[in-house]
Scaffold this motif. Structure first.
Motif, PDB file in Angstrom:
ATOM      1  N   ARG A  13      -1.591  -1.573  11.435  1.00  0.00           N
ATOM      2  CA  ARG A  13      -2.340  -2.280  10.427  1.00  0.00           C
ATOM      3  C   ARG A  13      -3.516  -1.189  10.084  1.00  0.00           C
ATOM      4  NH1 ARG A  13      -2.180  -4.583  15.167  1.00  0.00           N
ATOM      5  NH2 ARG A  13      -4.233  -4.511  15.412  1.00  0.00           N
ATOM      6  N   ARG A  14      -4.028  -1.868   8.847  1.00  0.00           N
ATOM      7  CA  ARG A  14      -5.434  -1.390   8.208  1.00  0.00           C
ATOM      8  C   ARG A  14      -6.416  -1.382   9.469  1.00  0.00           C
ATOM      9  NH1 ARG A  14      -7.298   0.433   3.478  1.00  0.00           N
ATOM     10  NH2 ARG A  14      -5.370  -0.386   2.356  1.00  0.00           N
ATOM     11  N   ASN A  15      -7.014  -0.296   9.612  1.00  0.00           N
ATOM     12  CA  ASN A  15      -8.140   0.089  10.715  1.00  0.00           C
ATOM     13  C   ASN A  15      -7.585  -0.624  11.841  1.00  0.00           C
ATOM     14  OD1 ASN A  15      -9.784   1.046   8.545  1.00  0.00           O
ATOM     15  ND2 ASN A  15     -10.615  -1.047   7.980  1.00  0.00           N
ATOM     16  N   LYS A  56       1.824   3.277   5.676  1.00  0.00           N
ATOM     17  CA  LYS A  56       0.837   2.530   6.606  1.00  0.00           C
ATOM     18  C   LYS A  56      -0.129   3.867   7.198  1.00  0.00           C
ATOM     19  CE  LYS A  56       3.314  -1.474   7.964  1.00  0.00           C
ATOM     20  NZ  LYS A  56       2.065  -2.391   7.740  1.00  0.00           N
ATOM     21  N   SER A  58      -2.292   6.281   6.674  1.00  0.00           N
ATOM     22  CA  SER A  58      -3.733   6.397   6.019  1.00  0.00           C
ATOM     23  C   SER A  58      -4.589   5.161   6.312  1.00  0.00           C
ATOM     24  CB  SER A  58      -3.943   6.972   4.592  1.00  0.00           C
ATOM     25  OG  SER A  58      -3.370   8.361   4.516  1.00  0.00           O
ATOM     26  N   PRO A  59      -4.139   4.132   5.733  1.00  0.00           N
ATOM     27  CA  PRO A  59      -5.055   2.663   5.995  1.00  0.00           C
ATOM     28  C   PRO A  59      -5.400   2.557   7.557  1.00  0.00           C
ATOM     29  CG  PRO A  59      -3.395   2.359   4.437  1.00  0.00           C
ATOM     30  CD  PRO A  59      -2.905   3.697   5.012  1.00  0.00           C
ATOM     31  N   ALA A  60      -4.245   2.669   8.320  1.00  0.00           N
ATOM     32  CA  ALA A  60      -4.404   2.550   9.716  1.00  0.00           C
ATOM     33  C   ALA A  60      -5.349   3.729  10.476  1.00  0.00           C
ATOM     34  CB  ALA A  60      -3.018   2.733  10.882  1.00  0.00           C
ATOM     35  N   GLU A  62      -8.025   5.291   9.169  1.00  0.00           N
ATOM     36  CA  GLU A  62      -9.420   5.449   8.227  1.00  0.00           C
ATOM     37  C   GLU A  62     -10.545   5.736   9.215  1.00  0.00           C
ATOM     38  OE1 GLU A  62      -8.642   3.356   3.774  1.00  0.00           O
ATOM     39  OE2 GLU A  62      -9.651   2.313   5.640  1.00  0.00           O
ATOM     40  N   GLU A 109      -3.592   6.092  -2.848  1.00  0.00           N
ATOM     41  CA  GLU A 109      -4.366   5.423  -1.976  1.00  0.00           C
ATOM     42  C   GLU A 109      -4.841   6.113  -0.640  1.00  0.00           C
ATOM     43  OE1 GLU A 109      -2.950   1.461  -1.363  1.00  0.00           O
ATOM     44  OE2 GLU A 109      -2.800   1.096  -3.329  1.00  0.00           O
ATOM     45  N   ASP A 110      -4.580   7.343  -0.707  1.00  0.00           N
ATOM     46  CA  ASP A 110      -4.946   8.125   0.604  1.00  0.00           C
ATOM     47  C   ASP A 110      -6.216   8.725   0.428  1.00  0.00           C
ATOM     48  OD1 ASP A 110      -4.328   9.397   2.956  1.00  0.00           O
ATOM     49  OD2 ASP A 110      -3.407  11.386   1.859  1.00  0.00           O
TER      50      ASP A 110
END
Length: 404
Positions: A13-15, A56, A58-60, A62, A109-110
């Motif tokens: 998941r993001r972050n 998934k 890069s968002p995960a 960050e 979006e990277d």
């Protein structure tokens, strides 16, 4: 398309991860294992999973600390594994196009960035010249606008490498070269595609000149050498490839690995000649090639190196221990050299244990050669004469063994 609830999806998941990199690296490995397992039965579904993971990543990641480089390396290895999984299955063009669109959106979006090297594989991901050409046409106007002399800003477009890779995969080689002529700087990162294009067209001499013209202050000279070496080797010009590029193109993490890489690539060259050339390439560091000479069975050369140039005492002690039975003379010389360099202050954070290891290996080798301890002890006494701090350290550690 059959759907699957991927176990890794919920973990990325993001972050999703904190500051430490250990957990995300492990999660990446687990995700790769899951995708590879599915690939054995359903390559199309595995490709879908690979695209999902790349979306998934890069968002995960960050918030993860990537300063050590371990996380970046793990992501790069993952991309190397995932690209063939995505490229392998034969699917209808709309499906592959949709995969590419999703990947391109992920690249855009990277933010860190983590997956920017996907651009290198864009031609492979397209799988057909037609689709590669379509994507080249999509990227081309933006690259030309970025490279225009009148462009504002820093002249950066995330799709530049993908455009060059797509033009190459589409066999639009002349167009690729014309585009590179418009680049504001001669960066190897871009010009390597021109080298590949010229080589693919059979213009290999021109490709080497093009590569050599790409050398600059911040360009990776070893990569340029690798490209030139590969062109010459593909043309059967082994001697020229060796003489011009072998040493520069095959630098590895250790001198031994460098020697092995060259020896494997040039079986027509003797190990002794390769070593001599490598030694010449690094004047003043002759002793660092001791392990390579030993590995090649060139024991006389190894001892000559260790005798005349500082050599890691621990490496010498291991050689004395490992060759005490099969090559006792070599082992004795290695053990004596280890103690001599310690007495002269060489070696990183040498301890008393290191001294005793070298001494023990030396004595055992001497016994195997039928030499009594007294002769060895006398040589050690002679090497410790003088006021050098290393001498006193050696005498203190070996006091019980070399006392009169």
């Amino acid at each position: 398309m059959t759907t699957l609830k991927w176990q890794f999806a919920a973990r990325f998941r993001r972050n999703a991860f904190g500051w430490k990199s250990d957990t995300p690296i492990q999660r990446i490995k687990e995700a790769l294992s899951e995708i590879k397992l599915v690939a054995k039965k359903d390559p199309v579904l595995a490709a879908e999973g690979a695209v999902t993971l790349l979306e998934k990543l890069s968002p995960a990641l960050e918030q993860v600390d990537s300063s050590s480089g371990a996380l970046g390396s793990a992501v790069n290895r993952a991309i190397d594994a995932l690209v063939p999984i995505i490229a392998k299955p034969e699917v209808d063009r709309p499906i592959r196009q949709r995969w590419l669109e999703r990947l391109w959106e992920a690249v855009q979006e990277d933010g860190i960035p983590y997956i920017e090297i996907l651009g290198d594989s864009w031609g492979e991901l397209c799988t057909t010249t037609e689709l590669a050409s379509q994507w080249a046409d999509e990227f081309l106007p933006l690259v030309e606008r970025t490279w225009s002399p009148t462009a504002s800003g820093h002249g950066f477009f995330k799709g530049t490498t993908a455009c060059l890779a797509a033009l190459y995969a589409a066999w639009r080689h002349e167009e690729l070269l014309l585009l590179l002529d418009k680049a504001p700087f001669k960066w190897w990162h871009d010009r390597r595609w021109g080298v590949k294009a010229l080589a693919a067209m059979g213009r290999k001499s021109e490709a080497i000149r093009y590569a050599e013209a790409s050398r600059g202050l911040n360009d990776p000279s070893w990569q340029i050498a690798q490209a030139c070496e590969a062109i010459l080797l593909s043309s059967g010009m082994f001697d020229e490839a060796y003489n011009r590029y072998a040493v520069e193109a095959n630098q590895s993490t250790t001198n031994l690995a460098t020697f092995r890489a060259i020896a494997k690539k040039y079986p027509n060259k003797s190990a002794r000649d390769i070593l001599r050339d490598l030694i010449t390439s690094q004047p003043g560091a002759e002793g660092k090639w001791f392990a390579a000479a030993k590995d090649a069975g060139l024991f006389d050369m190894a001892i000559e190196l260790a005798s005349n140039s500082p050599t890691d005492p621990r490496t010498l002690a291991r050689a004395a221990r490992d060759y005490g039975k099969d090559q006792p003379d070599f082992a004795i010389a290695s053990g004596l050299a280890a103690l001599r360099w310690i007495s002269q202050g060489h070696g990183y954070e040498i301890t008393g244990v290191d001294v005793l290891d070298a001494y023990t290996a030396l004595i055992q080798a001497a016994h195997g050669a039928g030499i009594n301890d007294g002769q060895i002890v006398e040589q050690i006494r002679k090497m410790t004469v003088g006021s050098h701090p290393g001498n006193q350290f050696l005498k203190t550690i070996l006091a019980r063994h070399i006392s009169s």
